[in-house]
Design a protein around this motif. Structure first.
Motif, PDB file in Angstrom:
ATOM      1  N   PRO A 227       0.811  -1.233   0.000  1.00  0.00           N
ATOM      2  CA  PRO A 227       0.000   0.000   0.000  1.00  0.00           C
ATOM      3  C   PRO A 227       0.834   1.268   0.000  1.00  0.00           C
ATOM      4  CG  PRO A 227      -0.061  -1.072   2.157  1.00  0.00           C
ATOM      5  CD  PRO A 227       0.596  -2.033   1.234  1.00  0.00           C
ATOM      6  N   GLU A 228       2.131   1.128   0.280  1.00  0.00           N
ATOM      7  CA  GLU A 228       3.017   2.297   0.305  1.00  0.00           C
ATOM      8  C   GLU A 228       3.388   2.797  -1.094  1.00  0.00           C
ATOM      9  OE1 GLU A 228       5.806  -1.294   0.119  1.00  0.00           O
ATOM     10  OE2 GLU A 228       3.850  -0.784   1.018  1.00  0.00           O
ATOM     11  N   ILE A 229       3.114   2.006  -2.119  1.00  0.00           N
ATOM     12  CA  ILE A 229       3.450   2.397  -3.491  1.00  0.00           C
ATOM     13  C   ILE A 229       2.701   3.672  -3.880  1.00  0.00           C
ATOM     14  CG2 ILE A 229       3.043   1.769  -5.919  1.00  0.00           C
ATOM     15  CD1 ILE A 229       3.916  -1.046  -5.268  1.00  0.00           C
ATOM     16  N   ASP A 230       3.459   4.654  -4.403  1.00  0.00           N
ATOM     17  CA  ASP A 230       2.832   5.915  -4.816  1.00  0.00           C
ATOM     18  C   ASP A 230       3.101   6.246  -6.286  1.00  0.00           C
ATOM     19  OD1 ASP A 230       5.524   6.437  -4.547  1.00  0.00           O
ATOM     20  OD2 ASP A 230       5.293   8.117  -3.152  1.00  0.00           O
ATOM     21  N   GLY A 231       3.703   5.293  -7.000  1.00  0.00           N
ATOM     22  CA  GLY A 231       3.934   5.478  -8.433  1.00  0.00           C
ATOM     23  C   GLY A 231       3.933   4.133  -9.144  1.00  0.00           C
ATOM     24  N   ILE A 232       3.388   4.082 -10.340  1.00  0.00           N
ATOM     25  CA  ILE A 232       3.370   2.837 -11.130  1.00  0.00           C
ATOM     26  C   ILE A 232       3.778   3.142 -12.567  1.00  0.00           C
ATOM     27  CG2 ILE A 232       1.880   1.083 -12.199  1.00  0.00           C
ATOM     28  CD1 ILE A 232       0.276   0.940  -9.655  1.00  0.00           C
ATOM     29  N   PHE A 233       4.726   2.359 -13.057  1.00  0.00           N
ATOM     30  CA  PHE A 233       5.053   2.378 -14.478  1.00  0.00           C
ATOM     31  C   PHE A 233       4.474   1.107 -15.086  1.00  0.00           C
ATOM     32  CE2 PHE A 233       8.408   0.721 -17.573  1.00  0.00           C
ATOM     33  CZ  PHE A 233       7.766   1.262 -18.684  1.00  0.00           C
ATOM     34  N   ALA A 234       3.524   1.274 -15.991  1.00  0.00           N
ATOM     35  CA  ALA A 234       2.923   0.134 -16.695  1.00  0.00           C
ATOM     36  C   ALA A 234       3.560   0.020 -18.069  1.00  0.00           C
ATOM     37  CB  ALA A 234       1.418   0.322 -16.826  1.00  0.00           C
ATOM     38  N   ALA A 235       3.839  -1.210 -18.506  1.00  0.00           N
ATOM     39  CA  ALA A 235       4.609  -1.428 -19.729  1.00  0.00           C
ATOM     40  C   ALA A 235       3.831  -1.164 -21.012  1.00  0.00           C
ATOM     41  CB  ALA A 235       5.181  -2.843 -19.756  1.00  0.00           C
TER      42      ALA A 235
ATOM     43  N   PRO B 236      -3.788  11.746  -9.798  1.00  0.00           N
ATOM     44  CA  PRO B 236      -2.420  11.391  -9.388  1.00  0.00           C
ATOM     45  C   PRO B 236      -2.076  11.768  -7.953  1.00  0.00           C
ATOM     46  CG  PRO B 236      -2.383  13.513 -10.456  1.00  0.00           C
ATOM     47  CD  PRO B 236      -3.829  13.079 -10.420  1.00  0.00           C
ATOM     48  N   GLU B 237      -3.047  12.282  -7.172  1.00  0.00           N
ATOM     49  CA  GLU B 237      -2.718  12.811  -5.843  1.00  0.00           C
ATOM     50  C   GLU B 237      -2.060  11.778  -4.934  1.00  0.00           C
ATOM     51  OE1 GLU B 237      -6.120  15.200  -7.519  1.00  0.00           O
ATOM     52  OE2 GLU B 237      -5.601  13.077  -7.383  1.00  0.00           O
ATOM     53  N   GLU B 238      -2.575  10.540  -4.953  1.00  0.00           N
ATOM     54  CA  GLU B 238      -2.023   9.491  -4.103  1.00  0.00           C
ATOM     55  C   GLU B 238      -1.215   8.459  -4.885  1.00  0.00           C
ATOM     56  OE1 GLU B 238      -5.019   8.390  -0.734  1.00  0.00           O
ATOM     57  OE2 GLU B 238      -6.203   8.885  -2.522  1.00  0.00           O
ATOM     58  N   LEU B 239      -1.465   8.382  -6.184  1.00  0.00           N
ATOM     59  CA  LEU B 239      -0.790   7.387  -7.008  1.00  0.00           C
ATOM     60  C   LEU B 239      -0.593   7.937  -8.417  1.00  0.00           C
ATOM     61  CD1 LEU B 239       0.230   4.390  -7.225  1.00  0.00           C
ATOM     62  CD2 LEU B 239      -2.073   3.816  -8.041  1.00  0.00           C
ATOM     63  N   ALA B 240       0.676   8.124  -8.803  1.00  0.00           N
ATOM     64  CA  ALA B 240       0.987   8.594 -10.156  1.00  0.00           C
ATOM     65  C   ALA B 240       1.170   7.382 -11.065  1.00  0.00           C
ATOM     66  CB  ALA B 240       2.260   9.440 -10.143  1.00  0.00           C
ATOM     67  N   ILE B 241       0.623   7.449 -12.277  1.00  0.00           N
ATOM     68  CA  ILE B 241       0.678   6.306 -13.202  1.00  0.00           C
ATOM     69  C   ILE B 241       1.139   6.772 -14.579  1.00  0.00           C
ATOM     70  CG2 ILE B 241      -0.656   4.495 -14.356  1.00  0.00           C
ATOM     71  CD1 ILE B 241      -2.501   4.438 -11.921  1.00  0.00           C
TER      72      ILE B 241
ATOM     73  N   GLY C 127      -5.789   0.034 -16.936  1.00  0.00           N
ATOM     74  CA  GLY C 127      -6.242  -0.946 -15.955  1.00  0.00           C
ATOM     75  C   GLY C 127      -5.802  -0.577 -14.550  1.00  0.00           C
ATOM     76  N   ALA C 128      -4.588  -0.041 -14.426  1.00  0.00           N
ATOM     77  CA  ALA C 128      -4.072   0.381 -13.120  1.00  0.00           C
ATOM     78  C   ALA C 128      -4.890   1.543 -12.561  1.00  0.00           C
ATOM     79  CB  ALA C 128      -2.604   0.775 -13.249  1.00  0.00           C
ATOM     80  N   ILE C 129      -5.276   2.477 -13.423  1.00  0.00           N
ATOM     81  CA  ILE C 129      -6.113   3.601 -12.982  1.00  0.00           C
ATOM     82  C   ILE C 129      -7.472   3.098 -12.493  1.00  0.00           C
ATOM     83  CG2 ILE C 129      -7.366   5.639 -13.790  1.00  0.00           C
ATOM     84  CD1 ILE C 129      -4.953   6.264 -15.579  1.00  0.00           C
ATOM     85  N   LYS C 130      -8.035   2.120 -13.211  1.00  0.00           N
ATOM     86  CA  LYS C 130      -9.315   1.537 -12.800  1.00  0.00           C
ATOM     87  C   LYS C 130      -9.192   0.861 -11.440  1.00  0.00           C
ATOM     88  CE  LYS C 130     -12.882  -1.732 -14.313  1.00  0.00           C
ATOM     89  NZ  LYS C 130     -13.321  -2.671 -15.391  1.00  0.00           N
TER      90      LYS C 130
ATOM     91  N   LEU D 278       8.482  11.237 -24.144  1.00  0.00           N
ATOM     92  CA  LEU D 278       7.679  11.354 -22.931  1.00  0.00           C
ATOM     93  C   LEU D 278       6.603  12.418 -23.140  1.00  0.00           C
ATOM     94  CD1 LEU D 278       7.094  10.942 -19.864  1.00  0.00           C
ATOM     95  CD2 LEU D 278       8.798  12.715 -19.440  1.00  0.00           C
ATOM     96  N   ILE D 279       5.356  12.042 -22.924  1.00  0.00           N
ATOM     97  CA  ILE D 279       4.241  12.995 -23.016  1.00  0.00           C
ATOM     98  C   ILE D 279       3.572  13.053 -21.657  1.00  0.00           C
ATOM     99  CG2 ILE D 279       2.052  13.567 -24.116  1.00  0.00           C
ATOM    100  CD1 ILE D 279       2.975  12.119 -26.588  1.00  0.00           C
ATOM    101  N   GLU D 280       3.711  14.196 -20.982  1.00  0.00           N
ATOM    102  CA  GLU D 280       3.166  14.354 -19.638  1.00  0.00           C
ATOM    103  C   GLU D 280       1.722  14.830 -19.700  1.00  0.00           C
ATOM    104  OE1 GLU D 280       4.078  16.644 -15.396  1.00  0.00           O
ATOM    105  OE2 GLU D 280       5.358  17.004 -17.137  1.00  0.00           O
ATOM    106  N   ARG D 281       0.851  14.117 -18.982  1.00  0.00           N
ATOM    107  CA  ARG D 281      -0.553  14.521 -18.879  1.00  0.00           C
ATOM    108  C   ARG D 281      -1.005  14.463 -17.421  1.00  0.00           C
ATOM    109  NH1 ARG D 281      -1.296  10.769 -23.531  1.00  0.00           N
ATOM    110  NH2 ARG D 281      -0.982  11.972 -25.449  1.00  0.00           N
ATOM    111  N   LYS D 282      -2.271  14.236 -17.190  1.00  0.00           N
ATOM    112  CA  LYS D 282      -2.843  14.422 -15.839  1.00  0.00           C
ATOM    113  C   LYS D 282      -2.662  13.246 -14.895  1.00  0.00           C
ATOM    114  CE  LYS D 282      -4.544  18.474 -16.938  1.00  0.00           C
ATOM    115  NZ  LYS D 282      -4.004  19.714 -16.337  1.00  0.00           N
ATOM    116  N   SER D 283      -2.267  12.066 -15.383  1.00  0.00           N
ATOM    117  CA  SER D 283      -2.186  10.893 -14.495  1.00  0.00           C
ATOM    118  C   SER D 283      -0.941  10.917 -13.620  1.00  0.00           C
ATOM    119  CB  SER D 283      -2.208   9.601 -15.296  1.00  0.00           C
ATOM    120  OG  SER D 283      -1.039   9.460 -16.085  1.00  0.00           O
ATOM    121  N   THR D 284      -0.075  11.919 -13.820  1.00  0.00           N
ATOM    122  CA  THR D 284       1.109  12.063 -12.962  1.00  0.00           C
ATOM    123  C   THR D 284       1.143  13.453 -12.345  1.00  0.00           C
ATOM    124  OG1 THR D 284       2.404  12.639 -14.933  1.00  0.00           O
ATOM    125  CG2 THR D 284       2.506  10.352 -14.155  1.00  0.00           C
TER     126      THR D 284
END
Length: 324
Positions: free
Chosen positions: A231-239, A259-264, A246-249, A318-324
């Motif tokens: 539960p301590e994970i605050d960032g996820i890189f999906a391949a 992205p407040e608690e978990l950046a993806i 799916g991770a956002i869901k 790299l394209i930065e949007r709202k999920s991070t």
């Protein structure tokens, strides 16, 4: 609809003569050729391409075999292949293999029986031996099959490193990875890139990596397991982007704010990533360029032209949007 017999009758020649004009085989006098061409135009005659393929043992058609048509990356790739093929005077037959060896071989057999001129393939199961048996030009895209076979890939490991470092720079203290299918080269390279960045971190455990199998539903379950275990994970890189979605869901199901608690961050840059909420930060591949390049190389090989090289590695962005 007019037939070849109608053309022959109007031009005052035999069916065989019309056939020679259509297939550009054998001698036909200029005046006779002009009469046949005039009759074809007047009747708006369209040759039977299947019959012509059987006669010539080739067609103006290329095959495209992809592993998963449900993944939006591959329809976008197919669109680029089709657009370029059309410009160059070729049609495209699209085949979905589901990464199934038997299904893939069946498609190869069908394409060969239909005298396709060449094949573009994205495969993790096709072997160099199968390629040799086909005896027609092949271009591999997204995944390498064998050395010497024309291949187009992207900087998978570099992109994964950029993605993972980006999350660190955003302030993420514990970063997990949803990897792609085991044994798929680009999945292994992206996992290696992630590991290179986090392996020396005191918090890192192998259990920070879970398998999403390049599938959205699988990644939902994998992410839930990952976040429940860590539960301590605050960032996820999906391949890939589909797994990132799916991770956002899964985060939403578990009550975690993105992205407040978990950046993806994902990998691919598919169009649908711009219309979801939140919009997905991603490592974008030049999908359209890959399809155009693969088709151009394949047509050059089919037309017995030389190609500059056999292995192409395209850069990512790299394209930065709202999920991070």
């Amino acid at each position: 609809m007019s037939s070849i017999k109608d053309v022959a009758k109007l031009a005052g020649v035999s069916v065989a003569t019309v056939s020679r004009v259509l297939n550009d085989k054998g001698y036909v006098g200029q005046s006779t050729r002009e009469k046949v061409e005039k009759a074809i135009k007047e009747l708006n005659y369209k040759p039977n391409e299947i019959a012509r393929s059987l006669f010539k043992k080739q067609s103006n058609t290329i095959g495209l075999i992809v592993p998963d048509i449900m993944n939006p990356f591959f329809p976008e790739l197919a669109r680029a292949v089709e657009d370029m093929a059309t410009k160059l005077g070729y049609n495209v037959i699209l085949c979905n293999s589901d990464e199934n060896r038997e299904k893939e071989q069946a498609y190869l057999d069908v394409l060969k029986q239909n005298y396709v001129n060449g094949i573009i393939v994205s495969s993790n199961t096709l072997t160099a031996e199968q390629i040799g048996e086909l005896n027609i030009p092949i271009v591999s895209i997204d995944r390498e099959i064998s050395k010497g076979l024309p291949t187009i890939v992207v900087e998978n490991k570099k992109g994964a490193i950029i993605a993972t470092r980006f999350l660190k720079n955003k302030g993420c203290k514990r970063i997990g990875h949803i990897r792609g299918t085991y044994g798929v080269v680009n999945a292994e390279e992206r996992c290696e890139g992630y590991t290179d960045v986090v392996a020396e971190e005191p918090w890192f455990r192998k259990s920070y990596i879970v398998n999403g199998n390049y599938d959205m539903e699988s990644s939902v379950e994998a992410t839930r397991e990952l976040l429940c275990l860590h539960p301590e994970i605050d960032g996820i890189f999906a391949a890939n982007d589909i797994m990132a979605m799916g991770a956002i869901k899964a985060a939403y199901q578990l009550g975690k704010k993105v992205p407040e608690e978990l950046a993806i961050i994902g990998f691919d840059g598919i169009t649908i990533s711009t219309i979801m909420t939140p919009e997905l930060t991603t490592i974008a591949q030049p999908i359209y360029e890959m399809g155009e390049l693969a088709t151009t190389i394949l047509v050059s090989l089919m037309e017995q032209q030389s190609i500059e090289k056999t292995y192409y590695t395209l850069d990512i962005e790299l394209i930065e949007r709202k999920s991070t």
